[in-house]
Design a protein around this motif. Sequence first.
Motif, PDB file in Angstrom:
ATOM      1  N   TRP A 128      -5.590  -2.122  -2.397  1.00  0.00           N
ATOM      2  CA  TRP A 128      -4.900  -0.986  -2.998  1.00  0.00           C
ATOM      3  C   TRP A 128      -4.716  -1.244  -4.489  1.00  0.00           C
ATOM      4  O   TRP A 128      -4.252  -2.318  -4.898  1.00  0.00           O
ATOM      5  CB  TRP A 128      -3.543  -0.758  -2.327  1.00  0.00           C
ATOM      6  CG  TRP A 128      -3.679   0.005  -1.042  1.00  0.00           C
ATOM      7  CD1 TRP A 128      -3.914  -0.505   0.190  1.00  0.00           C
ATOM      8  CD2 TRP A 128      -3.628   1.426  -0.881  1.00  0.00           C
ATOM      9  NE1 TRP A 128      -4.019   0.499   1.132  1.00  0.00           N
ATOM     10  CE2 TRP A 128      -3.831   1.698   0.495  1.00  0.00           C
ATOM     11  CE3 TRP A 128      -3.422   2.500  -1.747  1.00  0.00           C
ATOM     12  CZ2 TRP A 128      -3.840   2.992   1.018  1.00  0.00           C
ATOM     13  CZ3 TRP A 128      -3.425   3.785  -1.223  1.00  0.00           C
ATOM     14  CH2 TRP A 128      -3.634   4.026   0.129  1.00  0.00           C
ATOM     15  N   ASP A 153       4.509   6.574   4.459  1.00  0.00           N
ATOM     16  CA  ASP A 153       4.355   7.499   5.579  1.00  0.00           C
ATOM     17  C   ASP A 153       5.471   7.306   6.597  1.00  0.00           C
ATOM     18  O   ASP A 153       5.677   8.157   7.467  1.00  0.00           O
ATOM     19  CB  ASP A 153       2.997   7.299   6.262  1.00  0.00           C
ATOM     20  CG  ASP A 153       1.837   7.687   5.359  1.00  0.00           C
ATOM     21  OD1 ASP A 153       2.058   8.476   4.411  1.00  0.00           O
ATOM     22  OD2 ASP A 153       0.724   7.185   5.585  1.00  0.00           O
ATOM     23  N   ASP A 154       6.185   6.191   6.493  1.00  0.00           N
ATOM     24  CA  ASP A 154       7.282   5.883   7.418  1.00  0.00           C
ATOM     25  C   ASP A 154       8.597   6.420   6.865  1.00  0.00           C
ATOM     26  O   ASP A 154       8.951   6.180   5.709  1.00  0.00           O
ATOM     27  CB  ASP A 154       7.377   4.365   7.604  1.00  0.00           C
ATOM     28  CG  ASP A 154       8.569   3.971   8.447  1.00  0.00           C
ATOM     29  OD1 ASP A 154       8.566   4.260   9.653  1.00  0.00           O
ATOM     30  OD2 ASP A 154       9.533   3.388   7.890  1.00  0.00           O
ATOM     31  N   LYS A 196      -0.272  14.080  -2.889  1.00  0.00           N
ATOM     32  CA  LYS A 196      -1.601  13.503  -2.676  1.00  0.00           C
ATOM     33  C   LYS A 196      -2.625  14.347  -3.433  1.00  0.00           C
ATOM     34  O   LYS A 196      -2.589  15.571  -3.372  1.00  0.00           O
ATOM     35  CB  LYS A 196      -1.932  13.452  -1.183  1.00  0.00           C
ATOM     36  CG  LYS A 196      -1.042  12.480  -0.392  1.00  0.00           C
ATOM     37  CD  LYS A 196      -1.421  12.463   1.075  1.00  0.00           C
ATOM     38  CE  LYS A 196      -0.494  11.539   1.871  1.00  0.00           C
ATOM     39  NZ  LYS A 196      -0.776  10.122   1.590  1.00  0.00           N
ATOM     40  N   HIS A 252      -4.721   4.131  -4.965  1.00  0.00           N
ATOM     41  CA  HIS A 252      -5.870   4.433  -4.139  1.00  0.00           C
ATOM     42  C   HIS A 252      -6.401   3.148  -3.526  1.00  0.00           C
ATOM     43  O   HIS A 252      -6.141   2.050  -4.026  1.00  0.00           O
ATOM     44  CB  HIS A 252      -6.971   5.145  -4.936  1.00  0.00           C
ATOM     45  CG  HIS A 252      -7.623   4.266  -5.954  1.00  0.00           C
ATOM     46  ND1 HIS A 252      -7.150   4.146  -7.246  1.00  0.00           N
ATOM     47  CD2 HIS A 252      -8.718   3.452  -5.887  1.00  0.00           C
ATOM     48  CE1 HIS A 252      -7.918   3.316  -7.932  1.00  0.00           C
ATOM     49  NE2 HIS A 252      -8.879   2.882  -7.129  1.00  0.00           N
ATOM     50  N   GLU A 253      -7.138   3.318  -2.429  1.00  0.00           N
ATOM     51  CA  GLU A 253      -7.712   2.165  -1.741  1.00  0.00           C
ATOM     52  C   GLU A 253      -9.149   1.983  -2.192  1.00  0.00           C
ATOM     53  O   GLU A 253      -9.912   2.943  -2.308  1.00  0.00           O
ATOM     54  CB  GLU A 253      -7.647   2.377  -0.227  1.00  0.00           C
ATOM     55  CG  GLU A 253      -7.943   1.137   0.571  1.00  0.00           C
ATOM     56  CD  GLU A 253      -7.692   1.325   2.063  1.00  0.00           C
ATOM     57  OE1 GLU A 253      -7.719   0.326   2.795  1.00  0.00           O
ATOM     58  OE2 GLU A 253      -7.478   2.483   2.484  1.00  0.00           O
ATOM     59  N   SER A 280       0.831  -1.203   0.000  1.00  0.00           N
ATOM     60  CA  SER A 280       0.000   0.000   0.000  1.00  0.00           C
ATOM     61  C   SER A 280       0.866   1.253   0.000  1.00  0.00           C
ATOM     62  O   SER A 280       2.040   1.227   0.411  1.00  0.00           O
ATOM     63  CB  SER A 280      -0.913   0.009   1.230  1.00  0.00           C
ATOM     64  OG  SER A 280      -0.186   0.407   2.386  1.00  0.00           O
ATOM     65  N   ASP A 299      -2.569   8.657  -3.828  1.00  0.00           N
ATOM     66  CA  ASP A 299      -1.177   8.880  -3.447  1.00  0.00           C
ATOM     67  C   ASP A 299      -0.376   8.686  -4.727  1.00  0.00           C
ATOM     68  O   ASP A 299      -0.436   7.622  -5.342  1.00  0.00           O
ATOM     69  CB  ASP A 299      -0.754   7.860  -2.388  1.00  0.00           C
ATOM     70  CG  ASP A 299       0.279   8.426  -1.442  1.00  0.00           C
ATOM     71  OD1 ASP A 299       1.300   8.916  -1.939  1.00  0.00           O
ATOM     72  OD2 ASP A 299       0.071   8.373  -0.213  1.00  0.00           O
ATOM     73  N   ASN A 310       0.563   3.589   1.966  1.00  0.00           N
ATOM     74  CA  ASN A 310       0.763   4.026   3.350  1.00  0.00           C
ATOM     75  C   ASN A 310       2.167   3.737   3.875  1.00  0.00           C
ATOM     76  O   ASN A 310       2.617   4.367   4.837  1.00  0.00           O
ATOM     77  CB  ASN A 310      -0.253   3.352   4.276  1.00  0.00           C
ATOM     78  CG  ASN A 310      -1.664   3.858   4.046  1.00  0.00           C
ATOM     79  OD1 ASN A 310      -1.856   4.933   3.486  1.00  0.00           O
ATOM     80  ND2 ASN A 310      -2.654   3.082   4.457  1.00  0.00           N
TER      81      ASN A 310
END
Length: 372
Positions: A327, A279-280, A298, A321-322, A274, A307, A276
Motif C-alpha cells: 500500500w 472498512d471496519d 473512493k 492505493h495498492e 492499508s 482510497d 482497507n
Amino acid sequence: MSDHEKLLRQLIDSMTASGSLRTQPWKDAAAAVPRHEFLRNGLFRVVPGSSPTAWAPVLEEGDGWLEACYADESLVTQIAGTIKPADVRGEIMREPTSSSTLPSLVLRMLEDLEVGPDMKVLEIGTGTGYSTAVLCARVGGDRVTSIEYDEEVALRAREALGRLGTYPNLLIGDGLLGGDEGALYDRIIATCAVRTVPAAWLEQTRPGGQILTTIGGWLSASELVRLMVHEDGTASGPVLGGQVSFMLARPHQAPPLGLLPDLSVGKEREAIISANVLDDWTTRFVAQFAVPTAQRLKLQQGPHDEDVLVDVKTGSFAALHEEDGRWIVRQGGPEQLWDAVEEFLDRWHTAGTPAVEEATVRVTPEGQSIHW
C-alpha cells in the motif's frame, strides 16, 4: 383487545426478549404509548430492489400502515428536509431527514440513561414525539423538556402528544445550544448524533448528572456514550457500544467536498496500514478521533483505484492505493492525515485492540478524546 393493542403487546414482548427492555418501570411506560399515534402523517418505505434507494409513501390506514407502526424498525417520516409522505405520489429518490427511531433502540437508550422518577430531563430532538411520550410516561410531562430543530416536525409532535394528553415543555430551536436558558438538568439524552459534545450540554447538566448521546463523525461510524458531568465542567464516561447510528445533527454534518485539492502532488511513502482497515466500523470510529474533520471517498485516479481522506477546511489529503502487494500513501496539505491515523491506530493495537465497550470518552473545553 384492539389490533393496535395486540401489536403493541407483541412489540413489548419482542423488546423484552431481545434485552432492550429490561425493567418493569420502562415496560409500563412503553405499554402506555401507542406508537401509531405518532405516525398518523404516514411513513416512507424503501422500494425493494431500488438503486439508488427510492422511497414510497405509506399513508394512515393504508395497506400495512398499522403493522409497520409496530415493527421494531426505524421509519422514515420526512425526505429532503420538507417532504412528507402525503406530498408524494409514486416514488422519490432523496435523502431521509427525519425518522421515528426503532422502538428497541429508544427503550435501550432510556434504560441506559439511568433516569429516576424525580429527575429533570432534557431531550435533544423531539422527532415524532414517540420517545418523548415514553419518557413522560416514566417521569411525568412536567419534568421533561424536549427541543426540536424543525418547526413543522415539532408541531406534528405536539399534536400527537396532545392527543394522548401528554404535555411536556416543548421547544423549537437548536438543541445543540441546550434547553431553557439557565436551566439545569439531571439527564440529557440526544436522539441525533453529534461530532463533538456541545459545551452547552455540559453547562446545563448539574454536576453528577449524565448525558447520553451518540458520537459520530465524517468517516460514518458512531457509538453510544454515557458521560457523567464533573464539578470542573468536564465530562467522562463509557462507550456503550452496539454500533448505534443516528443522523448527525444538521450543524454537525460534513461540508460539501467542493473542488478537491490536486491529489497528484504530495509526498509518497509505503503505508504501514492499508486503507482497507477503514472498512471496519469500529476502526473507523477510533480513527475519527485522529482525523475528526476528514471525509473518505473512493476515486479512480490514473491507473489505480484510490482510497482518499480529505479535510476540506485545511486542504489536507491522503490518497492510498495498492501496488504489487504493497500500500502506497501520498499526502499533501498542512496536515499528514494518514500519519495521524497510523499513529492513533498503532496505540490502539498496542493496547490489544480493545473493544469499544472498554473505552472511555473524555470531554473538556479543548475537545474530546478516547482512552483505554
